[in-house]
Design a protein around this motif. Structure first.
Motif, PDB file in Angstrom:
ATOM      1  N   LEU A  43       0.874  -1.172   0.000  1.00 20.88           N
ATOM      2  CA  LEU A  43       0.000   0.000   0.000  1.00 20.88           C
ATOM      3  C   LEU A  43       0.909   1.219   0.000  1.00 20.88           C
ATOM      4  N   PHE A  44       0.678   2.141  -0.918  1.00 21.94           N
ATOM      5  CA  PHE A  44       1.488   3.352  -0.961  1.00 21.94           C
ATOM      6  C   PHE A  44       0.605   4.576  -0.780  1.00 21.94           C
ATOM      7  N   ASN A  45       0.829   5.280   0.310  1.00 24.64           N
ATOM      8  CA  ASN A  45       0.127   6.531   0.594  1.00 24.64           C
ATOM      9  C   ASN A  45      -1.377   6.434   0.333  1.00 24.64           C
ATOM     10  N   ALA A  46      -1.980   5.419   0.884  1.00 23.85           N
ATOM     11  CA  ALA A  46      -3.409   5.200   0.626  1.00 23.85           C
ATOM     12  C   ALA A  46      -4.254   6.025   1.588  1.00 23.85           C
ATOM     13  N   TYR A  47      -5.224   6.747   1.027  1.00 24.35           N
ATOM     14  CA  TYR A  47      -6.195   7.497   1.816  1.00 24.35           C
ATOM     15  C   TYR A  47      -7.563   6.905   1.551  1.00 24.35           C
ATOM     16  N   GLN A  48      -8.426   6.999   2.551  1.00 20.35           N
ATOM     17  CA  GLN A  48      -9.818   6.646   2.287  1.00 20.35           C
ATOM     18  C   GLN A  48     -10.699   7.669   2.976  1.00 20.35           C
ATOM     19  N   LEU A  71      -8.889   6.805   6.648  1.00 21.26           N
ATOM     20  CA  LEU A  71      -7.493   6.365   6.666  1.00 21.26           C
ATOM     21  C   LEU A  71      -6.619   7.480   6.105  1.00 21.26           C
ATOM     22  N   ASN A  72      -5.578   7.766   6.804  1.00 24.57           N
ATOM     23  CA  ASN A  72      -4.752   8.915   6.464  1.00 24.57           C
ATOM     24  C   ASN A  72      -3.339   8.430   6.149  1.00 24.57           C
ATOM     25  N   ASP A  73      -3.021   8.348   4.871  1.00 22.31           N
ATOM     26  CA  ASP A  73      -1.657   8.084   4.439  1.00 22.31           C
ATOM     27  C   ASP A  73      -1.122   6.762   5.002  1.00 22.31           C
ATOM     28  N   ILE A  74      -1.692   5.677   4.524  1.00 23.60           N
ATOM     29  CA  ILE A  74      -1.242   4.365   4.970  1.00 23.60           C
ATOM     30  C   ILE A  74      -0.242   3.820   3.954  1.00 23.60           C
ATOM     31  N   SER A  75       0.965   3.477   4.418  1.00 19.49           N
ATOM     32  CA  SER A  75       1.931   2.815   3.548  1.00 19.49           C
ATOM     33  C   SER A  75       2.396   1.549   4.239  1.00 19.49           C
ATOM     34  N   LEU A  76       2.471   0.473   3.472  1.00 15.16           N
ATOM     35  CA  LEU A  76       2.669  -0.826   4.096  1.00 15.16           C
ATOM     36  C   LEU A  76       3.181  -1.798   3.059  1.00 15.16           C
ATOM     37  N   ARG A  77       4.123  -2.659   3.475  1.00 18.74           N
ATOM     38  CA  ARG A  77       4.526  -3.739   2.578  1.00 18.74           C
ATOM     39  C   ARG A  77       4.482  -5.041   3.353  1.00 18.74           C
ATOM     40  N   ILE A  78       3.936  -6.046   2.758  1.00 18.52           N
ATOM     41  CA  ILE A  78       3.825  -7.324   3.456  1.00 18.52           C
ATOM     42  C   ILE A  78       4.478  -8.401   2.619  1.00 18.52           C
ATOM     43  N   ARG A  79       5.342  -9.185   3.277  1.00 19.79           N
ATOM     44  CA  ARG A  79       6.045 -10.249   2.555  1.00 19.79           C
ATOM     45  C   ARG A  79       5.246 -11.532   2.563  1.00 19.79           C
ATOM     46  N   LYS A  80       5.609 -12.398   1.664  1.00 19.97           N
ATOM     47  CA  LYS A  80       4.939 -13.686   1.525  1.00 19.97           C
ATOM     48  C   LYS A  80       5.147 -14.524   2.792  1.00 19.97           C
ATOM     49  N   GLY A  81       4.099 -15.175   3.240  1.00 17.07           N
ATOM     50  CA  GLY A  81       4.223 -16.089   4.366  1.00 17.07           C
ATOM     51  C   GLY A  81       4.125 -15.436   5.720  1.00 17.07           C
TER      52      GLY A  81
END
Lengths: 303, 516
Positions: free
Chosen positions: A13-18, A26-36
């Motif tokens: 997720l890059f700079n996601a707003y809702q 949601l205010n500026d959500i950035s997130l990376r999730i690895r496999k497993g």
């Protein structure tokens, strides 16, 4: 199981707003999730946990920013992401085994096959046998093989959730999303289900995104804990942010006794103080974002 | 440690391009339009030639409605042809595909293969063909072989049920007085309880007093009727308005047993008199005399060769004639009402269809059907079409709107869940939404059956050749209450039976309903 850092990212997720009608959730959500990984997300009521999950699922699009899976934009729910809801996951008009087989049937049969099967069942017997074998394997895994011919209304809440998990897992999705699956269960069943889901994760190495409002559950189950919260001092901005992103230190598999250790309680107290306490308005610089994969989502006030 | 790549995800795109044809639904709709075309044209359909010659029909017939229905019919015809072609293509395609995964039951459908692979595949397929045919024959054979076992199982079940009945019949009779006295004492107790609790909110009346209380109003009505009848007959013994029990019984017999004799005329326009009896009673008496005189060997011969047989063969019972005519109308109207379920389903499921249809159906629903009755008779003539159209216009909007609301009630989670399991759009509609709403919609159809009968009678009252409503309104001119009563009772009983069938079907087939 331990070294996730070699694996590739499956969800980003890059700079996601809702926002709904002007109100930012949601205010500026950035997130990376690895496999497993087993990622748990906690937060106070109304902080937008479920909104974030719906964005990942694809039933909602972010009003700003992007959500990607395998470097492709997520546009609508599809079979690469499985979901277990708190309620209404099962189809009431089918028995347990049909519920589990349903996904396989949808994938391998066309519409006309479904109706032809009703008229000429012997044409499809071989294939259905394979489906049922597969379903029975999964039902055995969730321990409900003897309830295969019951209907969902004849099952207890915990059994129903286990069927829902089997129903989602038989599709072998790349990510399994869980939206407070244990929210409506009593304490004993809940703990049993926690252990069950955790064991299942160790067996299958499935990427899981688990949403809960119970902090103890989140720390016990996840390899990575994310806290979403709207309680922070932010110069008039509203909407939730990631206020905490930490790696859970305990090795797998975890006994339930770790819930009573000193370290566990300290972590829990810390997170409760930082993220879940509305009276404690803290400065944005103090966010505890120490996970290796965490993107720098912290903007200093005034920049 | 690297996890295995999810191979099935490779083929996931197939679920979105899957065939869009809900085959059986198309066939059902075609049948609906065939039935309608039948009534609009008033010609006998020769199925095969009609299917081939539909364009000529369009130009032959000047009826606007028939053209509209022909177009719809043609549309579905094209869809079916397209579906068959697509299915054929699809069944050929898998010959050109390489199966990459060993031991997998998933058939990859989008990978091209080399010539060698393809020829191997074709060879293998041809080699397997006898085996497959043999398998098919075996499975059919297995089914046929299992049939006697199933029948035997049914017989055994009935036998077990008979065996479970009380053996000691005499004991049952002996216990009867004690049983009745016990019931009476219980009734007295419950009566006292009723006096104490009559104005209480949360009480549960007993079994016996409930029966008595629910019968009271019926008994009062019967008594009132009886008194009125006796009074009127004391003044005028020929009174027809409030018939006595004997008159009613004669009316029953007349409508049920007397056949509707059609008079035949000769070339001079005079009635041909045959020497057949005029009533059922008379025919039976003649036959019994003949049996006594020894003209027949036994009773069976009497029934098969006697005058009664000839009498019954002349025509049909009036009640049966009318029931057949009305039943046919209701059946055809029900086909359209069931088609309304599909309209409601599409309206609720697809927002664009909703935008097109919702306001229109809502407005259509508000038009009183009886007010457009004259228009229907002018447009469709005095035939069957107008009466069926009246029922459909009166009831179908209710069914459509109810289905629409039921579809809207389906939780969004279920649709999302379906999408995550790889369902295509029509699969969501027909395999997730439809099975959930159908029992509730059937309940609505059941409750609207009363409206169906209402509109049927209204339509028949104006113009018809036969029918329950028609008969009631015809004999009204002669104030023939003794005929009207049996008809009213008969139509109520029929409606009750239909209602019961629906209720039993729903409660047996959809046991999960209302148990979430």
């Amino acid at each position: 199981m331990e070294n996730y850092i070699d694996r590739k990212y499956v969800l980003e997720l890059f700079n996601a707003y809702q926002q709904y009608s002007g109100r930012v959730i949601l205010n500026d959500i950035s997130l990376r999730i690895r496999k497993g990984e087993f990622v748990t997300i906690v937060g106070p009521t109304g902080c937008g946990k479920s909104t974030m999950l719906r964005m990942v699922l694809g039933s909602e699009r972010p009003s700003k920013g992007i959500v990607t899976m395998d470097e492709h934009l997520i546009k609508r729910p599809d079979r690469r992401r499985g979901i277990v809801f708190q309620k209404y996951s099962l189809f009431d008009f089918m028995n347990v085994r049909d519920n589990v087989t349903f996904g396989l049937e949808l994938e391998h049969f066309n519409m006309e096959d479904h109706y032809l099967q009703k008229i000429f069942p012997f044409l499809y017997r071989k294939k259905m046998k394979q489906f049922y074998e597969e379903a029975d394997r999964f039902l055995d895994k969730v321990g409900l093989l003897q309830h295969a011919y019951k209907f969902p209304h004849q099952l207890s809440g915990g059994q129903r959730q286990r069927v829902a998990i089997a129903q989602a897992m038989i599709m072998k999705p790349q990510i399994l999303l869980m939206d407070e699956p244990l929210g409506a269960l009593d304490v004993g069943t809940r703990e049993a289900m926690q252990i069950f889901i955790h064991d299942l994760w160790i067996q299958t190495e499935q990427t899981i995104l688990f949403i809960t409002h119970d902090l103890e559950e989140a720390i016990f189950m996840g390899t990575r804990l994310i806290v979403l919260s709207q309680y922070y001092k932010n110069g008039g901005e509203d909407g939730s942010r990631i206020v905490e992103d930490i790696k859970i230190p305990w090795p797998q598999p975890r006994p339930t006794t770790i819930k009573h250790t000193q370290q566990f309680n300290e972590i829990m107290e810390g997170i409760r103080h930082a993220g879940l306490d509305p009276t404690h308005l803290h400065d944005i610089n103090e966010f505890n974002i120490q996970h290796e994969d965490a993107l720098c989502s912290v903007r200093k006030f005034g920049e | 440690m690297q996890t295995k790549p999810n191979k099935r995800a490779l083929f996931s795109r197939w679920s979105t391009i899957k065939s869009m044809d809900p085959f059986i639904h198309t066939v059902v709709l075609i049948m609906v339009f065939l039935v309608l075309a039948f009534f609009v044209r008033k010609v006998n359909l020769k199925w095969a030639s009609d299917v081939l010659n539909w364009p000529t029909y369009i130009f032959q017939k000047s009826n606007f409605l028939s053209i509209v229905f022909e177009l719809i019919y043609a549309y579905y015809f094209i869809r079916v042809v397209r579906f068959i072609i697509r299915k054929l293509k699809h069944s050929v395609r898998f010959l050109f595909i390489k199966d990459t995964r060993e031991g997998s039951f998933v058939r990859p459908r989008n990978l091209p293969g080399s010539v060698w692979e393809v020829s191997k595949k074709i060879g293998g397929w041809i080699a397997n063909l006898p085996g497959k045919i043999w398998e098919g024959i075996k499975s059919i054979g297995r089914w046929i072989v299992s049939l006697p076992g199933k029948t035997w199982g049914l017989i055994k079940g009935i036998g077990r049920w008979i065996a479970s009945l009380p053996v000691n019949t005499w004991g049952v009779f002996r216990r009867l007085p004690r049983f009745f006295s016990g019931e009476l004492v219980g009734l007295g107790k419950e009566f006292l309880e009723m006096i104490r609790n009559f104005y209480r909110l949360r009480t549960t009346p007993g079994r016996r007093i409930s029966l008595v209380l629910s019968l009271i109003l019926f008994l009062v009505c019967i008594k009132l009727y009886y008194n009125t009848s006796v009074e009127r007959h004391a003044e005028n013994s020929q009174d027809k308005l409030v018939p006595t029990g004997e008159q009613l019984w004669n009316g029953f017999k007349k409508t049920i047993f007397e056949v509707n004799i059609k008079e035949k005329y000769d070339a001079n326009g005079e009635v041909i008199n045959n020497n057949l009896p005029k009533t059922f009673r008379e025919a039976l008496d003649r036959d019994k005399h003949a049996l006594a005189e020894g003209k027949f060997e036994n009773k069976w011969k009497m029934w098969m060769n006697g005058v009664t047989h000839d009498y019954l063969k002349q025509g049909e019972s009036l009640l049966w004639l009318d029931t057949k005519a009305s039943g046919m109308r209701i059946l055809i109207a029900m086909v359209f009402i069931f088609a309304g379920i599909y309209v409601g389903l599409f309206m609720g499921a697809f927002p664009y269809a909703e935008k097109v249809l919702y306001r229109f159906v809502l407005f259509f629903d508000k038009i009183p059907a009886l007010a457009v009755l004259p228009i229907l008779f002018i447009v469709f003539g005095l035939g069957e079409t107008a009466k069926i159209a009246l029922i459909v216009i009166g009831v179908a909007p209710t069914i459509i709107l109810d289905t629409y609301l039921k579809v809207k009630e389906v939780h969004d989670e279920q649709l999302v869940k379906g999408m995550t399991m790889g369902a295509s759009q029509p699969e969501i509609v027909f395999r997730i939404i439809f099975p959930q709403i159908i029992p509730k919609v059937l309940d609505t159809v059941r409750l609207n059956f009363k409206a169906v009968i209402l509109f049927l009678i209204a339509g028949e009252a104006l113009a018809a050749e036969a029918g329950i409503g028609y008969r009631i309104f015809v004999v009204r001119r002669y104030m023939d209450m003794a005929t009207i009563f049996p008809y009213v009772v008969w139509i109520s009983v029929l409606a009750f039976i239909v209602d019961m069938v629906f209720r039993t079907w729903i409660s047996k087939k959809y046991q999960w309903l209302n148990k979430q």
